[in-house]
Design an enzyme around this catalytic site. Structure first.
Site, short mmCIF file in Angstrom:
data_model
loop_
_atom_site.label_atom_id
_atom_site.label_comp_id
_atom_site.label_asym_id
_atom_site.label_seq_id
_atom_site.Cartn_x
_atom_site.Cartn_y
_atom_site.Cartn_z
N LYS A 118 3.96 -8.86 7.49
CA LYS A 118 5.27 -8.96 7.29
C LYS A 118 6.42 -9.28 8.24
CE LYS A 118 5.91 -5.60 3.51
NZ LYS A 118 6.27 -4.42 2.76
N LYS A 150 -0.49 -12.20 -1.77
CA LYS A 150 -0.42 -10.93 -3.55
C LYS A 150 0.84 -10.83 -3.90
CE LYS A 150 1.61 -7.39 -1.26
NZ LYS A 150 2.42 -5.83 -1.41
N LYS A 171 7.37 -7.85 -4.22
CA LYS A 171 8.85 -8.58 -4.01
C LYS A 171 9.88 -9.35 -3.65
CE LYS A 171 8.87 -3.51 -4.65
NZ LYS A 171 8.27 -2.68 -3.66
N1 AQP Z 1 0.29 -6.96 -5.59
C1 AQP Z 1 -0.17 -6.03 -6.22
N2 AQP Z 1 -1.28 -5.44 -7.41
C2 AQP Z 1 -1.71 -4.34 -7.02
N3 AQP Z 1 -0.84 -3.00 -6.67
C3 AQP Z 1 0.14 -3.87 -5.57
N4 AQP Z 1 1.61 -2.40 -5.14
C4 AQP Z 1 2.50 -3.79 -4.37
N5 AQP Z 1 2.33 -5.02 -4.32
C5 AQP Z 1 1.17 -5.20 -5.82
C6 AQP Z 1 1.51 -0.94 -5.58
O1 AQP Z 1 2.27 -0.52 -5.30
C7 AQP Z 1 2.77 0.17 -5.12
C8 AQP Z 1 4.05 -0.20 -4.90
O2 AQP Z 1 4.29 -0.66 -3.99
P1 AQP Z 1 5.13 -1.23 -2.66
O3 AQP Z 1 6.61 -0.77 -3.46
O4 AQP Z 1 5.74 0.40 -2.28
O5 AQP Z 1 5.85 -1.61 -1.19
P2 AQP Z 1 5.07 -3.09 -1.68
O6 AQP Z 1 3.07 -2.93 -1.74
O7 AQP Z 1 5.11 -3.37 0.69
O8 AQP Z 1 5.31 -3.72 -2.44
P3 AQP Z 1 5.58 -5.36 -2.10
O9 AQP Z 1 6.02 -5.80 -4.13
O10 AQP Z 1 4.15 -6.08 -2.13
O11 AQP Z 1 6.73 -5.56 -1.22
P4 AQP Z 1 7.38 -6.44 -0.37
O12 AQP Z 1 7.23 -8.24 -0.73
O13 AQP Z 1 8.32 -5.99 0.42
O14 AQP Z 1 6.00 -6.52 0.43
C9 AQP Z 1 1.22 0.59 -3.84
O15 AQP Z 1 0.45 1.53 -4.40
C10 AQP Z 1 1.26 -1.25 -3.90
O16 AQP Z 1 -0.48 -0.41 -3.24
#
Ligand code: AQP
Length: 335
Positions: A115, A198, A201
């Site tokens: 990140k 991955k 968001k």
């Molecule tokens: N691509 C993914 N595949 C499977 N599981 C996922 N999770 C996130 N992306 C995937 C799971 O969703 C839960 C909540 O995630 P989060 O909102 O806390 O944060 P994150 O992992 O940082 O999600 P993003 O969407 O990838 O956000 P950004 O873009 O900000 O980094 C967690 O259980 C996570 O494992």
């Protein structure tokens, strides 16, 4: 202090539109686990502000994640659904854990490296210490199990290290060593545009992800345009090696349908991706559209959402307060 044997904590950030990765990797599993566990599901807004959030959007996204939990099938009467910043014990325990965790441990966290990228001097201190707050989220409830996507495995290992070090340093048996629950056929959903990244968001391309707020037409378009390779679907699972985009779409299908990847392959082996994608789009719409409709309905009833969060906050505090008090007493703070 009485220790629970089957208590779950998991959180989702209100940092953007929830996507299929959040649903298949986390929320869908929460729904099945609620039968067998005492569950704490948290909208983790303190984590979200480790990167910039527009204040009005943050408030709305916090309610939207709550609506997604309920619309996906989490029963708010049986489980505790609440907002992290409304239970101050999370942040208080996180500070104590900042003094337990070691710099070397945090320096190894790959999510921070991903990140922060080349910008590591300029990102917030919160982004770096994110995993100690996550440890506090879990351990303030003495949670024994944590359902997460595969991307959070390393942070959970750090939580286990913090629990162990605290117990050892103070010669107590306060914190459990929580177990990750990583299951389903899509533990790491990948971008629809690039099978090596991955689904996330923060990806600038909307076409990289299917969002829980997408219309049926959006979903169909995104799956139609999803990157694949020119070959038909393979004869067996070994045929997916070096085909990350094909593997991703097949895993998504299996997870949405609740069947194994092998079963999907046996049904579609040798068929063209155009046929498979059409069926995948129909399946995705049939599973996601009811959730989107219900989310929209709930988002029109903000007072209901706020009432769920208010009850959740009180129930969460009842558990968190004595754990924080015990932790402070062990450390030697005056009460
Ligand atoms: N691509 C993914 N595949 C499977 N599981 C996922 N999770 C996130 N992306 C995937 C799971 O969703 C839960 C909540 O995630 P989060 O909102 O806390 O944060 P994150 O992992 O940082 O999600 P993003 O969407 O990838 O956000 P950004 O873009 O900000 O980094 C967690 O259980 C996570 O494992």
């Amino acid at each position: 202090m009485e220790k629970p044997t089957n208590r779950i904590l998991s959180g989702v950030q209100p940092s953007g539109d929830l996507h299929l990765g959040n649903y298949l990797g986390a929320i869908k599993n929460f729904v099945s686990l609620q039968k067998d566990y005492e569950c704490f599901f948290c909208v983790v807004d303190l984590h979200a502000i480790t990167v910039w959030q527009e204040p009005k959007v943050l408030a709305s996204k916090t309610r939207e994640v709550t609506a997604a939990f309920i619309a996906s099938g989490i029963d708010p009467n049986k489980n505790n659904i609440f907002v992290q910043s409304q239970v101050p014990q999370h942040a208080q325990l996180a500070w104590l854990f900042n003094c337990v965790a070691r710099m070397g441990w945090l320096n190894r966290m790959t999510q921070f490296k991903d990140k922060a990228g080349k910008n590591s001097e300029n990102v917030s201190v919160g982004l770096f210490s994110y995993p100690t707050l996550m440890a506090a989220d879990i351990l303030i409830y003495l949670a024994t199990h944590v359902p997460v996507g595969d991307d959070q495995k390393q942070h959970l290992e750090l939580t286990r290290d913090i629990a162990q070090k605290f117990n050892n340093d103070f010669k107590v048996d306060l914190f459990p060593i929580p177990e990750p629950l990583i299951f389903g056929e899509a533990t790491r959903v990948m971008s629809l545009r690039d099978g090596s990244k991955k689904m996330s968001k923060s990806d600038p391309s909307d076409y990289s992800r299917i969002m829980l707020t997408d219309t049926a037409e959006n979903i169909i378009q995104k799956i139609k345009k999803a990157k694949t390779d020119p070959q038909p679907l393979p004869q067996n699972i070994d045929g997916l090696s070096s085909r990350p985009e094909a593997e991703n779409l097949i895993s998504i299908f299996a997870s949405l349908q609740d069947v194994s990847i092998e079963k999907v392959i046996s049904e579609y082996s040798g068929k063209e991706f155009s046929i498979f994608k059409k069926d995948l789009a129909d399946l995705a719409v049939s599973k996601l559209e009811p959730i989107t409709v219900e989310m929209n309905k709930l988002m029109n009833d903000i007072s209901y959402i706020d009432s769920v969060l208010s009850i959740g906050k009180e129930k969460a505090k009842q558990v968190a307060e004595p754990v924080l008090a015990k932790t402070k007493e062990i450390i030697g703070f005056l009460s």
